[in-house]
Write an enzyme that holds these catalytic residues in place. Structure first.
Site, PDB file in Angstrom:
ATOM      1  CG  HIS A   1     -35.030  13.592 -15.848  1.00  0.00           C
ATOM      2  ND1 HIS A   1     -33.973  12.712 -15.817  1.00  0.00           N
ATOM      3  CD2 HIS A   1     -36.138  12.854 -15.544  1.00  0.00           C
ATOM      4  CE1 HIS A   1     -34.407  11.506 -15.494  1.00  0.00           C
ATOM      5  NE2 HIS A   1     -35.713  11.564 -15.321  1.00  0.00           N
TER       6      HIS A   1
ATOM      7  CB  CYS B   1     -36.223   7.318 -13.064  1.00  0.00           C
ATOM      8  SG  CYS B   1     -35.510   8.328 -14.392  1.00  0.00           S
ATOM      9  CG  LEU B   2     -39.852   6.317 -17.954  1.00  0.00           C
ATOM     10  CD1 LEU B   2     -40.496   6.857 -19.226  1.00  0.00           C
ATOM     11  CD2 LEU B   2     -40.552   5.049 -17.487  1.00  0.00           C
TER      12      LEU B   2
ATOM     13  N   GLY C   1     -44.127  10.863 -17.201  1.00  0.00           N
ATOM     14  CA  GLY C   1     -43.442  12.029 -17.733  1.00  0.00           C
ATOM     15  C   GLY C   1     -42.172  11.575 -18.423  1.00  0.00           C
TER      16      GLY C   1
ATOM     17  CD  GLN D   1     -36.321  10.574 -18.590  1.00  0.00           C
ATOM     18  OE1 GLN D   1     -37.264  11.373 -18.494  1.00  0.00           O
ATOM     19  NE2 GLN D   1     -36.317   9.389 -18.008  1.00  0.00           N
TER      20      GLN D   1
ATOM     21  CG  HIS E   1     -38.915  12.463 -11.735  1.00  0.00           C
ATOM     22  ND1 HIS E   1     -38.500  11.415 -10.937  1.00  0.00           N
ATOM     23  CD2 HIS E   1     -38.523  12.137 -13.004  1.00  0.00           C
ATOM     24  CE1 HIS E   1     -37.878  10.505 -11.687  1.00  0.00           C
ATOM     25  NE2 HIS E   1     -37.888  10.919 -12.940  1.00  0.00           N
ATOM     26  CD  GLU E   2     -40.303  13.659 -16.154  1.00  0.00           C
ATOM     27  OE1 GLU E   2     -39.319  13.733 -16.914  1.00  0.00           O
ATOM     28  OE2 GLU E   2     -40.696  12.591 -15.653  1.00  0.00           O
TER      29      GLU E   2
END
Length: 243
Positions: free
Chosen positions: A176, A130-131, A79, A84, A172-173
């Protein structure tokens, strides 16, 4: 004893099962170009994103979604949220399997998570990465199921339901877009440990992303930052989201 009905294995796109084969990467990715992924500590990751209002149906929004899909694949994520890629907008894309092996692909704007029923709430502890925190993976408690309501890029309502790992992705997204990283859910000691590990691993992660982009033929946009998009309604917003 009642038996569990067989799982419908069809890929869900925007929450709807689709018949026939689905490509390895969402079609949007073929139209997109890779954007720089922001890293923990950058201001845009630590404040709530601005809700979409006038962006629906615009070429700019479609292009952003295309770019986000290919960026997610290059970074090997499940995701990716708009902040991000340094865009102040309540939007995320996803391509994620649930614990039954069913693949879910799509995007959501202005997502809202349904509150869990108090008597039906069950938390699972599983490793999460996480990216924007490149490298470490740490155990985080998340609800076992999640229902997210929002809009697609044309402004149509969507309802996305997830369980297991896919529920974790949805939560999670959405975090963000509320200005939270998974590290914000850790103890101070866990957070310091994760950030030290990130410092050790980050160069290798970035190198793998460059190699991954080459291997799938993805093109980066010029410069380290996302270039301005003059046609976008967001172009007149300041860093704090105000006109």
């Amino acid at each position: 004893m009642a038996t569990k009905p067989p799982t419908d294995r069809r890929v869900r796109v925007q929450g709807v099962p689709v018949d026939g084969a689905y490509p390895e990467r969402a079609p949007e990715a073929a139209r997109g170009q890779v954007l720089r992924v922001t890293v923990v500590g950058e201001d845009i990751l630590h404040r709530p994103c601005t809700a979409a209002t006038t962006e629906f149906g615009t070429p700019w929004l479609s292009r952003l979604i295309d770019d986000m899909f290919v960026t997610m694949y290059v970074a090997e994520g499940a995701g990716l949220a708009a902040n991000q890629v340094d865009v102040d907008l309540r939007l995320f894309v996803y391509d994620c399997y649930d614990d039954d092996g069913v693949r879910h692909v799509g995007h959501v704007l202005n997502p809202v998570v349904d509150p869990a029923a108090p008597d039906g709430r069950r938390l699972l502890d599983a490793e999460e990465g996480c990216l924007s925190v490149p490298g470490p993976r740490v155990g985080v408690h998340r609800e076992e199921t999640a229902v997210v309501r929002g809009l697609d890029k044309e402004g149509n309502e969507v309802v996305i339901e997830g369980s297991g790992y896919f529920a974790r992705c949805l939560l999670h997204e959405t975090d963000h877009l509320n200005g939270l990283l998974y590290t914000d859910r850790l103890t101070k000691r866990q957070r310091r440990s994760a950030l030290r590990e990130m410092d050790d691993l980050i160069e290798g992660v970035f190198a793998r992303r460059v190699e991954r982009a080459r291997s799938i033929g993805a093109v980066h946009r010029a410069g380290p930052e996302q270039p301005p998009r003059p046609a976008s309604p967001l172009a007149v917003r300041t860093r704090d989201g105000a006109p």
